[in-house]
Design a protein around this motif. Structure first.
Motif, PDB file in Angstrom:
ATOM      1  N   ARG A 159       5.171   1.628  16.115  1.00 32.35           N
ATOM      2  CA  ARG A 159       5.598   3.204  15.596  1.00 32.35           C
ATOM      3  C   ARG A 159       5.544   3.556  14.175  1.00 32.35           C
ATOM      4  NH1 ARG A 159       8.764   6.479  19.806  1.00 32.35           N
ATOM      5  NH2 ARG A 159       9.320   7.341  17.936  1.00 32.35           N
ATOM      6  N   LEU A 160       5.225   2.396  13.374  1.00 31.94           N
ATOM      7  CA  LEU A 160       5.220   2.472  12.160  1.00 31.94           C
ATOM      8  C   LEU A 160       6.461   3.072  11.422  1.00 31.94           C
ATOM      9  CD1 LEU A 160       1.667   4.028  11.667  1.00 31.94           C
ATOM     10  CD2 LEU A 160       2.151   1.496  11.488  1.00 31.94           C
ATOM     11  N   GLN A 161       7.583   2.484  12.061  1.00 31.85           N
ATOM     12  CA  GLN A 161       8.975   2.782  11.644  1.00 31.85           C
ATOM     13  C   GLN A 161       9.885   1.678  11.205  1.00 31.85           C
ATOM     14  OE1 GLN A 161       9.461   5.634  15.282  1.00 31.85           O
ATOM     15  NE2 GLN A 161      10.880   6.449  13.770  1.00 31.85           N
ATOM     16  N   GLY A 162       9.309   0.755  10.253  1.00 35.02           N
ATOM     17  CA  GLY A 162       9.948  -0.352   9.512  1.00 35.02           C
ATOM     18  C   GLY A 162       9.978  -1.698  10.281  1.00 35.02           C
ATOM     19  N   GLY A 163       9.233  -1.784  11.396  1.00 39.18           N
ATOM     20  CA  GLY A 163       9.132  -3.039  12.376  1.00 39.18           C
ATOM     21  C   GLY A 163       8.274  -4.066  11.255  1.00 39.18           C
ATOM     22  N   ALA A 164       7.155  -3.717  10.932  1.00 35.77           N
ATOM     23  CA  ALA A 164       6.315  -4.502  10.086  1.00 35.77           C
ATOM     24  C   ALA A 164       6.939  -4.965   8.942  1.00 35.77           C
ATOM     25  CB  ALA A 164       5.114  -3.758   9.881  1.00 35.77           C
ATOM     26  N   GLU A 165       7.824  -4.256   8.414  1.00 40.43           N
ATOM     27  CA  GLU A 165       8.197  -4.518   7.081  1.00 40.43           C
ATOM     28  C   GLU A 165       9.517  -5.638   7.461  1.00 40.43           C
ATOM     29  OE1 GLU A 165       6.293  -1.057   6.132  1.00 40.43           O
ATOM     30  OE2 GLU A 165       7.548  -1.529   7.995  1.00 40.43           O
TER      31      GLU A 165
END
Length: 211
Positions: free
Chosen positions: A173-179
């Motif tokens: 969802r591009l809401q911080g998971g990858a970071e």
């Protein structure tokens, strides 16, 4: 948007195609048709959202599960000794990958991580075959928002003595998971971003309205 299962004469391609690009496109369409909704929603993270993705509508769908298993298996490092995920969203995903792995002559066991330790018997957090200490395990997830669910799975596995350095999700969802994963030294791979899904959803809507 149709909720019907693919008819038998259309379903053969899910099992027989060797073109994984075609399979990926068909899986994206299935997410658009079955899993993606727009409206007002509250997510498990507590955040408000204008859309919701119910991944289980696809991962528990027969052709969806097969496509998920085939596509995720191709993303696993060659030395992967098991796949694992936090119950409930990851349960059908790890099962699909494990079953498909046998057909690819690359059998990979599946582990399921409980949210709370079992209250009886072995009191275990992790269900599935016993693996050697240090075994390399990849964590799978259906939809990543903040990334906390998969990180909890990683921490449980590492506490049990397994080596975990990668998370793979169906949708980000591009809401911080990858970071979050990067800050914890984890590699993160994903089949689709929310942008892929929303772009394709609009294309399908436009096509339907033009008919």
């Amino acid at each position: 948007m149709s909720n019907s299962t693919e008819t038998s004469n259309q379903s053969d391609i899910w099992a027989t195609t060797t073109d994984l690009t075609t399979l990926r496109q068909k899986l994206l369409d299935l997410f658009c048709q079955l899993a993606y909704q727009e409206g007002d929603f509250v997510l498990s993270s507590g955040q408000q959202s204008s859309y919701y993705i119910n991944g289980k509508q696809v991962t528990l769908h027969p052709q969806g599960a097969l496509a998920v298993g085939r596509l995720l298996l191709q993303l696993l490092p060659k030395d992967t000794q098991a796949v694992a995920g936090l119950t409930l969203g990851a349960d059908p995903i790890v099962s699909a990958v494990s079953v498909v792995s046998v057909y690819e002559n690359r059998p990979i066991p599946a582990l399921i991580i409980r949210k709370e330790a079992k209250g009886h018997g072995t009191m275990a957090y992790i269900e599935g075959p016993s693996l050697p200490q240090g075994a390399k395990v990849v964590v799978l997830e259906d939809v990543v928002t903040t990334g906390q669910s998969a990180l909890k799975a990683v921490e449980r596995l590492q506490a049990a003595g397994y080596t975990v350095n990668r998370v793979i999700s169906l949708i980000d969802r591009l809401q911080g998971g990858a970071e979050l994963y990067q800050s914890n030294g984890l590699q993160f791979d994903v089949l689709f971003s929310i942008r892929d899904l929303q772009e394709r959803y609009q294309q399908i809507l436009t096509k339907v309205s033009n008919h």
